[in-house]
Enzyme design. Structure first.
Site, mmCIF file in Angstrom:
data_model
loop_
_atom_site.group_PDB
_atom_site.id
_atom_site.type_symbol
_atom_site.label_atom_id
_atom_site.label_comp_id
_atom_site.label_asym_id
_atom_site.label_seq_id
_atom_site.Cartn_x
_atom_site.Cartn_y
_atom_site.Cartn_z
ATOM 1 C CG ASP A 8 -0.426 0.220 2.480
ATOM 2 O OD1 ASP A 8 0.892 0.389 2.610
ATOM 3 O OD2 ASP A 8 -1.099 0.262 3.514
ATOM 4 C CG HIS A 9 -0.655 4.998 1.578
ATOM 5 N ND1 HIS A 9 -1.699 4.029 1.671
ATOM 6 C CD2 HIS A 9 -0.474 5.495 2.567
ATOM 7 C CE1 HIS A 9 -2.529 4.141 2.646
ATOM 8 N NE2 HIS A 9 -1.620 5.094 3.321
ATOM 9 C CB CYS A 65 0.740 -2.234 4.949
ATOM 10 S SG CYS A 65 0.724 -3.065 6.542
ATOM 11 C CB THR A 67 2.850 -1.913 11.143
ATOM 12 O OG1 THR A 67 1.649 -2.122 10.730
ATOM 13 C CG2 THR A 67 2.720 -0.339 11.788
ATOM 14 C CG HIS A 98 10.392 -24.218 12.909
ATOM 15 N ND1 HIS A 98 10.499 -23.830 14.419
ATOM 16 C CD2 HIS A 98 11.346 -24.937 12.597
ATOM 17 C CE1 HIS A 98 11.484 -24.586 14.892
ATOM 18 N NE2 HIS A 98 12.136 -25.088 13.752
ATOM 19 N NE ARG A 132 9.569 -30.114 16.147
ATOM 20 C CZ ARG A 132 10.766 -30.069 15.492
ATOM 21 N NH1 ARG A 132 11.335 -30.842 14.837
ATOM 22 N NH2 ARG A 132 11.492 -28.870 16.162
ATOM 23 C CG HIS A 133 8.255 -27.767 11.769
ATOM 24 N ND1 HIS A 133 7.876 -27.248 12.985
ATOM 25 C CD2 HIS A 133 9.572 -28.409 12.012
ATOM 26 C CE1 HIS A 133 9.364 -27.286 13.765
ATOM 27 N NE2 HIS A 133 10.182 -27.779 13.268
HETATM 28 C C1 RB5 Z 1 -2.021 3.145 6.188
HETATM 29 O O1 RB5 Z 1 -1.943 4.312 6.772
HETATM 30 C C2 RB5 Z 1 -1.484 2.055 7.359
HETATM 31 O O2 RB5 Z 1 -2.819 1.943 8.245
HETATM 32 C C3 RB5 Z 1 -1.202 0.746 6.873
HETATM 33 O O3 RB5 Z 1 -0.128 0.886 5.934
HETATM 34 C C4 RB5 Z 1 -0.762 -0.260 7.732
HETATM 35 O O4 RB5 Z 1 0.132 0.051 8.519
HETATM 36 C C5 RB5 Z 1 -1.745 -1.107 8.427
HETATM 37 O O5 RB5 Z 1 -1.624 -2.004 9.180
#
Ligand code: RB5
Length: 144
Positions: A8-9, A65, A67, A98, A132-133
């Site tokens: 995403d952005h 994204c 995070t 794993h 096992r995995h």
């Molecule tokens: C976008 O602003 C942000 O929410 C997205 O990139 C992401 O981090 C969501 O989990």
């Protein structure tokens, strides 16, 4: 090996840096978007990657994204998808060894390009251990 990449952005800049790195080594990643830093919705991006992996148009995916959290939640809703946030080197190794992850996930706002490249290489150079995995992965597919 075919690798698809999408963000995403919040992950756009990191996506471009990863593509540039691989392109300088002669490897082109299949880019599923987004194509600019304009705001978009990470579930739409995950939903482009999921069929690409499930239909074997790519062997592995990279999703980004801000995070890594939202886009991994969205991708992991689908049977057959194992999307793992590679938040450190040990996890990059274990996610293959794993978990046999088929999508590597990164945070564009939380991770540095040099760490991400190193983790991608660790992941690509590690083998799934099976045994096992495999039984545990089968249980994930079974669901409840
Ligand atoms: C976008 O602003 C942000 O929410 C997205 O990139 C992401 O981090 C969501 O989990």
């Amino acid at each position: 090996m075919k690798i698809a990449i999408a963000s995403d952005h919040g992950g756009f800049e990191l996506k471009e840096q990863i593509k540039e790195h691989f392109s300088s080594l002669g490897t082109t990643l299949q880019d599923l978007g987004t194509c600019s830093a304009d705001s978009c919705d990470y579930p739409d991006i995950a939903h482009k990657m999921v069929p690409t992996i499930l239909n074997k148009q790519a062997d592995l995916g990279i999703l980004i994204c801000g995070t890594g959290v939202g886009i991994s939640i969205a991708a992991n809703r689908f049977r057959g998808i194992r999307a793992a946030i590679l938040y450190d080197d040990f996890t990059a190794e274990m996610a293959k060894k794993h978990n046999d992850a088929n999508i590597m996930v990164f945070g564009g706002r939380t991770m540095k390009i040099e760490d991400v490249i190193r983790r991608i290489n660790i992941f690509l150079n590690t083998e799934f251990e099976g045994g096992r995995h495999s039984k545990r992965l089968a249980k994930i597919e079974e669901g409840i």
